[in-house]
Design a protein around this motif. Structure first.
Motif, PDB file in Angstrom:
ATOM      1  N   GLU A 146       0.922  -1.229   0.287  1.00  9.36           N
ATOM      2  CA  GLU A 146      -0.021   0.104  -0.020  1.00  9.36           C
ATOM      3  C   GLU A 146       1.116   1.039  -0.097  1.00  9.36           C
ATOM      4  O   GLU A 146       0.732   2.190  -0.735  1.00  9.36           O
ATOM      5  N   ARG A 202       0.743   4.177  -2.835  1.00  5.13           N
ATOM      6  CA  ARG A 202       0.515   5.544  -2.512  1.00  5.13           C
ATOM      7  C   ARG A 202       1.818   6.572  -2.921  1.00  5.13           C
ATOM      8  O   ARG A 202       1.395   7.629  -3.293  1.00  5.13           O
ATOM      9  N   GLU A 252      -3.127  14.256   0.770  1.00  3.11           N
ATOM     10  CA  GLU A 252      -4.028  13.245   1.362  1.00  3.11           C
ATOM     11  C   GLU A 252      -2.849  11.810   1.688  1.00  3.11           C
ATOM     12  O   GLU A 252      -3.039  11.044   2.546  1.00  3.11           O
ATOM     13  N   HIS A 253      -2.215  11.546   0.603  1.00  2.00           N
ATOM     14  CA  HIS A 253      -1.628  10.315   0.194  1.00  2.00           C
ATOM     15  C   HIS A 253      -0.151  10.247   1.364  1.00  2.00           C
ATOM     16  O   HIS A 253       0.131   9.427   1.681  1.00  2.00           O
ATOM     17  N   LYS A 268      -1.375   9.658   4.603  1.00  2.00           N
ATOM     18  CA  LYS A 268      -1.801   8.232   4.660  1.00  2.00           C
ATOM     19  C   LYS A 268      -0.352   7.347   4.956  1.00  2.00           C
ATOM     20  O   LYS A 268      -0.308   6.402   5.624  1.00  2.00           O
ATOM     21  N   GLU A 277       0.944   7.345   8.175  1.00  2.00           N
ATOM     22  CA  GLU A 277       0.414   6.529   9.145  1.00  2.00           C
ATOM     23  C   GLU A 277       0.690   5.152   8.805  1.00  2.00           C
ATOM     24  O   GLU A 277       0.940   4.182   9.866  1.00  2.00           O
ATOM     25  N   LEU A 278       0.722   4.607   7.669  1.00  2.00           N
ATOM     26  CA  LEU A 278       0.780   3.197   7.379  1.00  2.00           C
ATOM     27  C   LEU A 278       2.621   2.996   7.650  1.00  2.00           C
ATOM     28  O   LEU A 278       2.626   1.827   8.327  1.00  2.00           O
TER      29      LEU A 278
END
Length: 758
Positions: free
Chosen positions: A366, A370, A400-401, A404, A407-408
């Motif tokens: 992921e 991203r 936004e990515h 994310k 976070e990942l």
């Protein structure tokens, strides 16, 4: 002889030169050191130099005739005689620093006429019409510095040289050979006279030898009679000796059988003694002792292995405790788990580890997807709706990515920390599990070794209580040394009994009871017949041997004396035959004695009055040679228009005659002396060479002459050229070109001669 051509390859300073010569005056001209005289040297090397070694043949030795650095060379000379064309070819080679002839051959009209030194030299003398080829450099071929050598000699030297060239010096050889023959005959006559004096002595010796033969034949017959008598006596003693030797052998065999019989009895007694000792030992437990002996080494090995296993058990337990403490640090209580529960926990942890790895892979994927969104540009379309992108939309998507992705990545770090913990748990649990498996194997091995030791203790206790009154509780208490001692003693006694039994069988195989009885009776009968005891047989036998040997020696001496007498008779008969032959030869020789004395007288007259340097033949031939030489020289001088002549004395002294006056040679000018030298060479050629003179070779004939003298010499050469077919002149004087039919120019570039023909 007409020289037609010369071809040189690697000779002196000529790398390759080919020269042709014509009729008339051929002039080889060039500065000093250019290599022009080498062409004349090559003619001598190929012809006379093969056969003769005189100093006037060549200026160079064979070892330095090849060019420096060359391993082979060639000299080829073409000439004509009597309408036939001849070629001499000589090939030279350098081997180990020395130069030698590899091959030489003579061709006539392109066909091989002779091959090898001996055949070529013989054929050259025949076709050139000379007895010795050395005549040529003294007549028709003049090397540099040798033109006037005959004129410059003293009269005695000149005479010796001319006589040598003419072959008259061989008359002295004939005289010496006659003297040698006379001496041989005189020695033979002296020997014959001595033999004549010995003739009567030989006849007397012949009579004595005949008487000696008669006496020796009488002695020989007496020796034969004595020899027959000795043969009879020897046969009688030999019969007695054979009987005694047979009796001695029977006694020896009887003693051997008696010794075997005694040996059998000794071995039987020894077996009885060994059996008695065995009865006092615990033989009934021999099988237990053998079993105990086999188990002793095994039990000792088991004890050592058990000790090592105990040490290994302590080490494994220590490692397990260490891994348990590490697992407790991570929150587990593995000491409360059995092996089955431990494996269940290990499987559960491995499953959790696989789940965490899967989550990390998904999150990484992921993050990768991203991260691709962060690379959007104004030319791309929206990945969600497909609409064109604006800069604001792109910034929004990236923002936004990016959030994310952070976070990942935080989640990935959490899972990785969990993965590290699970990896450690798996590592320690697997180590504990392996330790438990190793410990189980140790327990199993210990049980086997303890069983081995217990079996040994059981057997040792049984033997100790039953035979040694000892109670055995441990390996150390087992009376193994006493057991070993008794065991070894029993085995040794059994071995001794077995060895004695084998020896008895071996002795019995060699003992023959029937033969023993027969020999015992036979020896007794023979001793009684001879009135002897056993102890007396050897002395009686030795006495018979001495008598036999003495008779043999006596016969040998008589036979030797007979052989000596026969040899002496044979020698005397040979001497008689030789004396008869010698007497016969001496009688024949005395008949020849007077004839040989007369031959000696005749040979003395020949040696003293006819042959030799002072003999009648020599004086006659020398006078004719002197007169011919004087006549031929003066004839040539008149032909050349000279105003002087010569007179040759009996000792070959040359006196110059001019206007009726006698002059010394030294009074001639240089040119006149050169002319006289040429005339002398031509005169000798007319006398000594059978063929007509057709060629004259002159090497530097004007050397050391002034201009006027040189012109005179060249004028003379021109006149000579009108009388003979070919004149070859080598010179550095260019004036000679005025009379030349052909000019050959020689120059030198570096160390190589260059030849040009005009």
């Amino acid at each position: 002889m007409i020289i037609r051509g010369v071809e040189l390859k690697n000779i002196l300073s000529h790398e390759y030169t080919k020269v042709t010569f014509d009729y008339g005056v051929n002039v080889i001209v060039g500065p000093n050191g250019s290599g022009k005289s080498s062409i004349i040297d090559s003619i001598l090397i190929a012809t006379i130099g093969v056969c003769e070694k005189a100093r006037e043949v060549s200026r160079s030795t064979l070892d330095n005739i090849l060019r420096v650095g060359s391993t082979n060379g060639l000299v080829r000379i073409e000439f004509e005689i009597g309408g036939s064309k001849y070629t001499i070819e000589r090939v030279l080679e350098r081997v180990d620093g020395s130069v030698r002839s590899k091959s030489i051959e003579l061709r006539k009209d392109e066909k091989i006429e002779a091959v090898g030194v001996n055949d070529v030299c013989r054929r050259l003398r025949e076709i050139l019409g000379v007895r010795d080829l050395i005549v040529l450099p003294s007549t028709l071929i003049s090397r540099q510095g040798y033109l006037s050598y005959l004129i410059d000699m003293t009269p005695s030297e000149r005479g010796e040289r001319i006589l040598e060239l003419a072959g008259l010096s061989r008359l002295e050889e004939v005289r010496e050979n006659i003297k040698t023959a006379i001496k041989t005959l005189e020695r033979e006559v002296a020997r014959l006279e001595e033999k004549k004096n010995q003739l009567e002595e030989k006849r007397r010796r012949l009579r004595e030898a005949s008487r000696e033969v008669e006496e020796l034949e009488n002695r020989l017959e007496a020796s034969r009679v004595k020899c027959e008598s000795l043969d009879n006596e020897i046969r009688n003693v030999k019969v007695e000796l054979d009987n005694l030797e047979r009796l001695s052998r029977s006694i020896g065999e009887l003693k051997r059988l008696e010794e075997l019989k005694l040996a059998i009895d000794r071995e039987k007694q020894a077996i009885l003694e060994y059996g008695s000792r065995l009865e006092s030992l615990p033989v009934s437990i021999i099988n237990l002792l053998e079993e105990l002996k086999d188990k002793y080494e095994k039990a000792r090995d088991c004890s050592l292995r058990l000790k090592r296993l105990n040490e290994k058990e302590v080490d494994i337990k220590s490692r397990i405790e260490k891994y348990i403490r590490e697992a407790e640090r991570l929150g587990l209580k593995p000491e409360k788990l059995d092996a089955k529960q431990l494996n269940e926990v290990l499987d559960s942890v491995k499953k959790s580890l696989e789940e965490v790895n899967d989550k990390i892979r998904i999150l990484n994927y992921e993050v990768s997807v991203r991260s691709n969104m962060l690379n959007l540009s104004i030319e791309d379309k929206c990945p969600y709706c497909g609409a064109p992108l604006t800069r604001d939309r792109i910034e929004h998507i990236k923002s936004e990515h990016t959030a994310k992705i952070r976070e990942l990545e935080a989640k990935i770090r959490e899972f990785r920390a969990e993965k590290e913990k699970l990896d450690s748990i798996v590592k320690y649990l697997e180590a504990i599990n392996r330790g438990l498996e190793d410990l189980s194997k140790v327990f199993e091995e210990k049980a086997d070794y303890e069983s081995c030791i217990n079996e040994y203790l059981r057997l040792c206790s049984e033997i100790g209580e039953k035979h040694y009154n000892i109670r055995v509780e441990s390996i150390q208490e087992c009376p193994i040394e006493s057991i070993k001692r008794d065991y070894n003693l029993i085995q040794r006694l059994r071995g001794e009994i077995e060895s004695s039994s084998r020896r008895i069988e071996e002795y019995k195989s060699r003992f023959n009871e029937d033969l023993y009885k027969y020999l015992r009776d036979e020896v007794a009968r023979e001793l009684d017949k001879l009135s002897l005891s056993i102890d007396m047989v050897d002395s009686r036998l030795e006495s018979a041997r001495r008598r036999y040997d003495k008779l043999i020696d006596e016969k040998s001496r008589v036979c030797s004396e007979m052989a000596r007498i026969e040899g002496e008779i044979s020698r005397l008969k040979e001497e008689i035959a030789r004396l008869e032959n010698e007497i016969n030869e001496l009688e024949k020789a005395t008949v020849k004695l007077d004839l040989k004395r007369r031959i000696i007288n005749v040979l003395g007259i020949l040696a003293n009055n006819i042959y030799g340097r002072d003999g009648l033949v020599a004086k006659t031939l020398i006078e004719r040679l002197r007169a011919s030489f004087e006549e031929e020289v003066n004839s040539i001088l008149r032909l050349l228009g000279r105003d002087f002549s010569i007179r040759v004395g009996s000792n070959f002294k040359i006196i110059v005659m001019r206007a009726g006056q006698e002059l010394a040679i030294e009074s001639l000018s240089g040119g006149e002396k050169t002319m006289l030298s040429i005339a002398s060479r031509l005169a000798l050629a007319q006398i000594l060479i059978d063929n007509p003179i057709r060629t004259l070779i002159l090497d530097e004939p004007t050397e050391f002459l002034d201009e006027n003298a040189r012109k005179q010499v060249f004028e003379i050469i021109g006149k000579i050229a009108g009388q003979i077919d070919q004149v070859i002149v080598v010179t550095h004087d260019t004036e000679v070109e005025e009379i030349a039919s052909k000019t050959i120019r020689v120059s030198k570039i570096g160390d190589k001669s260059i030849v040009e023909e005009e």
